[in-house]
Design an enzyme around this catalytic site. Structure first.
Site: not given
Length: 833
Positions: A689, A781, A635, A783-784
């Site tokens: 994801d 912030g 995402h 994410s990932g």
């Protein structure tokens, strides 16, 4: 050989038989004589050894080095005393050496074995004088070493009685020179190891500007072997030296490599402020009592590490550093320079006075004062004649049944600590917690927190004698806990009630991972009774089984029963493939934005990456897989109405970053060559994801940039296991992103419980983790970024990729992560790892 033939060859005739005849009497005399000679020889040998041991060996001598300081009253400090080559320094040094020799001459042991002294430095001293720092060498018989130590102890005790130590010497027009104090001690034997081949000293005069010192080669290479260095820091008179460590990474064993800081210019053990090795997590900011500080570093032959960087400065000595009258109804006070370590040799007093009709409550928000001992002799905090020291207090609160209180703090000359932060509050004796619930510990909490299933008091007193709500279950011990916590893999009740009868087996049966029940007696019996090997997965010996989703597949396509065997430092596969490709998940040299988190130490999470969009700054996190590939969330790289995040050339990856906007020598910036998002990613449900990023150039792996281990498809991350989230995201829902990398501990949450919490939108390709009490979670912030779990060998495995959640850190809501084990074949197909 000739005698042998004479006695054992009867076929040879003798020309004179009489010469071969031996009379019995003569034989006995010869044997007796030989025996007496032998006994005399043995006796002489034993006597000689005893004489050597008790007499000659008494002259076997060893060199002993003592370091110390000697104070001179009535002598003004001169700038020339800082330069050892100046005539003023030499003149004063000669006088100090003569005074030391005179002091030693007054003790028979010191006088007999003294050889030489040398003055290393001078500083501004106490009581309007100067202090000289010396080392003295003695050549002492082995058996007299304890006598030498005792002689120095007596010398120091006499040093407190200055009238007995008035040396008179011609100096400055024959004015008298008075010795005010003497302090000494044997040199730390690690500093005089014969293996140390390089010994150097650096003198640093501190000015108004800050400066830095670091170990040789830092940060590009490891520090050298068999190395010893001293940094002598000297500030202006009436100033303290302040030393703040930016990075510290040494071998874990302090007997091999270590740093030591002294409140002195020579290594006097009684003035040692701290000794550090490994990768310490406590406060690494230190202050001196006066204008000098010594930093020493010693290494041995093996296991060299990155080393350290520290910044030095000077701080004016201010009588208002601690201790003052406090008269407000609420307030706080702390040890000097908190949260830095307090200086040595300080004494403070706080006098608290509140309204006449009220009492005082003290709350310890932080407490780390010296070592725990029965009488708190060294560093201590004293409240109303009761002393406190160490790090564990019986209670976090003290109730003073008066409107007045006196709190004092004392530190001696060595072994400093972070200190304390105390909040005080006035209250009416009849109502200590107005409009709040009073815990047994005297903590006051909001009344809405009572009987909500959470241990808000810390002692469960807010959860005692409760009537359970309809959404709660009753534990055997009487506590009420949310039904959602049942069977989540964690003992929330404290007596295990919430983890019993969990869709499991009756009569204490064993629940296989497939859901099948077997008898507990079948565990570890060497047979696969479950059919998936789970009954043999935690046994000492692994079984070779048929392969399934629950078993680890070796490179030779055999499967074994052991749970999570990869990279655990034990060869379980016959071909050793479970220990192949294990240069991951553990910082090299390691020998050991997040809501509710804390700032991470530099290099603590070397697989953490900050992904920047050019012109926008940090957008997402990622994890290092090797020197070329990163793993992040799909995402993060989707196109929006106003952006084209799917285009690789817009992205930059910052590896080895700790603080946004403040790159270091080890921070590496790389462009992105290509992005590979999962083709089945759903922007609606966030299923699948996950995405790979290939950098445009390789990076050099080091202490600050290192890959995390990828788990095998069968790797098990059980409910209740601790995991860590890291990132630069917001620290609260809707908040701004943080500057420094944050970390926080969470727990893996049972999948069934998670689905209930998140309204059944969780797929089996997702992993739940969080603290259901709220307050800790990933946020915007993050994410990932990685969800990190430590394996049995201490290596870090990538359990999940930060994906989505409902808000941030809400109660009874978990964070949702992409379950990496479900994508191992996809990662292998796309980047070969």
């Amino acid at each position: 050989m000739d005698n042998y033939w004479e006695q054992n060859s009867p076929c040879l005739d003798s020309s004179n038989n009489k010469q071969l005849e031996k009379t019995p009497g003569r034989t006995r005399k010869v044997l007796l004589s030989l025996g007496l000679l032998g006994a005399a020889a043995v006796l002489a040998l034993v006597t000689g050894l005893l004489v050597w041991h008790f007499h000659l060996r008494r002259d076997v001598r060893v060199n002993r080095v003592y370091v110390g300081s000697i104070g001179f009253r009535g002598v003004s400090f001169k700038p020339e005393y800082e330069d050892p080559s100046s005539s003023e320094f030499q003149k004063m040094a000669n006088l100090a050496v003569k005074e030391l020799k005179l002091l030693y001459s007054r003790d028979s042991v010191l006088n007999q074995y003294f050889r030489t002294s040398r003055i290393h430095a001078f500083s501004d001293g106490d009581n309007d004088g100067i202090e000289a720092y010396y080392h003295s060498e003695f050549e002492v018989p082995v058996f007299q070493q304890t006598s030498l130590d005792e002689a120095f102890r007596i010398l120091e005790s006499r040093g407190e009685k200055t009238e007995e130590l008035k040396g008179r010497m011609g100096f400055h027009n024959s004015n008298s020179l008075s010795v005010s104090n003497v302090q000494s001690g044997a040199l730390d034997p690690r500093m005089s190891r014969t293996s140390v081949s390089e010994k150097t000293t650096t003198r640093i005069r501190i000015t108004r500007d800050k400066g830095r010192i670091q170990s040789p080669g830092f940060p590009h290479t490891s520090y050298p072997s068999n190395f010893s260095h001293q940094w002598r820091l000297q500030a202006d008179p009436q100033h303290r030296v302040k030393l703040d460590f930016h990075t510290l990474s040494l071998e874990d064993n302090c007997q091999h490599d270590f740093l030591k800081i002294y409140d002195s210019l020579v290594p006097i053990e009684r003035r040692a402020l701290t000794e550090q090795c490994g990768y310490p997590q406590d406060s690494l900011s230190f202050l001196s009592s006066g204008s000098v500080m010594l930093l020493t570093m010693v290494t041995n032959q093996e296991k060299n590490f990155p080393g350290f960087r520290a910044f030095y400065s000077q701080v004016p000595v201010d009588g208002r550093e601690c201790g003052e009258p406090l008269s407000g109804e609420t307030g706080s006070f702390s040890s000097p320079f908190f949260p830095s370590n307090y200086p040595p040799k300080v004494s403070c007093q706080w006098d608290i006075q509140v309204s006449k009709e009220k009492f005082i409550k003290l709350e310890f928000q932080k407490f780390a004062v010296g070592n725990q001992n029965e009488n708190c002799f060294h560093d201590y905090l004293e409240v109303e004649d009761e002393r406190f020291c160490g790090r564990k207090l019986k209670s976090e609160f003290i109730i003073i049944k008066s409107n007045k209180a006196t709190v004092t703090f004392h530190s001696d000359s060595s072994n400093v600590d972070q200190g304390f932060l105390i909040r005080y509050e006035a209250f009416y004796p009849s109502d200590p917690c107005p409009k709040q619930f009073r815990c047994s510990s005297n903590l006051c909490i909001n009344t809405t927190l009572q009987c909500d299933g959470w241990n808000d008091c810390g002692d469960n007193s807010d959860e005692v004698s409760c009537t359970c709500r309809t959404s709660h279950m009753k534990c055997r011990n009487g506590l009420c806990k949310p039904q959602l916590w049942k069977c989540d893999g964690y003992n929330d009740c404290g007596d295990g009630t919430d983890e019993e009868n969990c869709d499991g087996c009756k009569d204490d049966g064993f629940l296989c991972r497939t859901g099948r029940c077997i008898s507990q007696t079948l565990k570890c019996n060497g047979q696969d009774d479950c059919g998936d090997g789970s009954d043999e997965s935690q046994c000492k010996r692994s079984l070779v089984l048929g392969c399934s989703e629950f078993t680890f597949r070796c490179a030779d396509n055999t499967c074994i029963s052991k749970i999570n065997p990869e990279c655990d430092d034990e060869n379980d596969c016959e071909d050793g493939s479970d220990e192949a490709d294990c240069s991951c998940g553990r910082r090299p040299f390691y020998s050991s934005r997040v809501v509710g988190g804390q700032v991470a130490r530099e290099g603590e999470w070397p697989w953490q990456v900050s992904l920047h969009v050019k012109g926008e700054g940090h957008v997402c996190g990622a994890s290092v897989l090797n020197n070329r590939w990163l793993l992040t969330a799909a995402h993060c790289v989707q196109d929006g109405q106003f952006n084209r995040y799917s285009q690789a050339h817009l992205w930059e990856a910052l590896l080895g970053l700790h603080s946004q906007g403040q790159t270091q020598e080890w921070t590496v910036r790389r462009g992105v060559r290509r992005i590979i998002p999962h083709k089945d990613f759903s922007s609606t449900t966030y299923d699948n994801d996950i995405a790979l990023m290939e950098l445009d150039a390789d990076v050099t792996l080091n202490q600050y940039i290192w890959p995390i281990c990828l788990p095998s498809p069968a790797h098990d991350f059980p409910a209740g296991q601790e995991a860590w989230i890291t990132g630069w995201g917001a620290t609260h829902d809707g908040g701004s992103r943080t500057t420094f990398l944050q970390k926080a501990a969470v727990r893996i949450v049972n999948a069934t419980v998670c689905s209930s919490l998140m309204e059944d939108v969780v797929t089996d390709r997702m992993l739940c983790a969080g603290v259901l009490k709220g307050g800790v979670d990933a946020c915007q912030g993050d994410s990932g970024g990685p969800l990190t779990v430590k394996g049995s060998s201490g290596r870090a495995f990538l359990a999940g990729v930060v994906s989505w959640g409902e808000g941030c850190a809400q109660k009874n809501k978990a964070g949702i992560y992409t379950r990496v084990t479900k994508f191992r074949s996809w990662i292998k197909q796309n980047c070969g790892l």
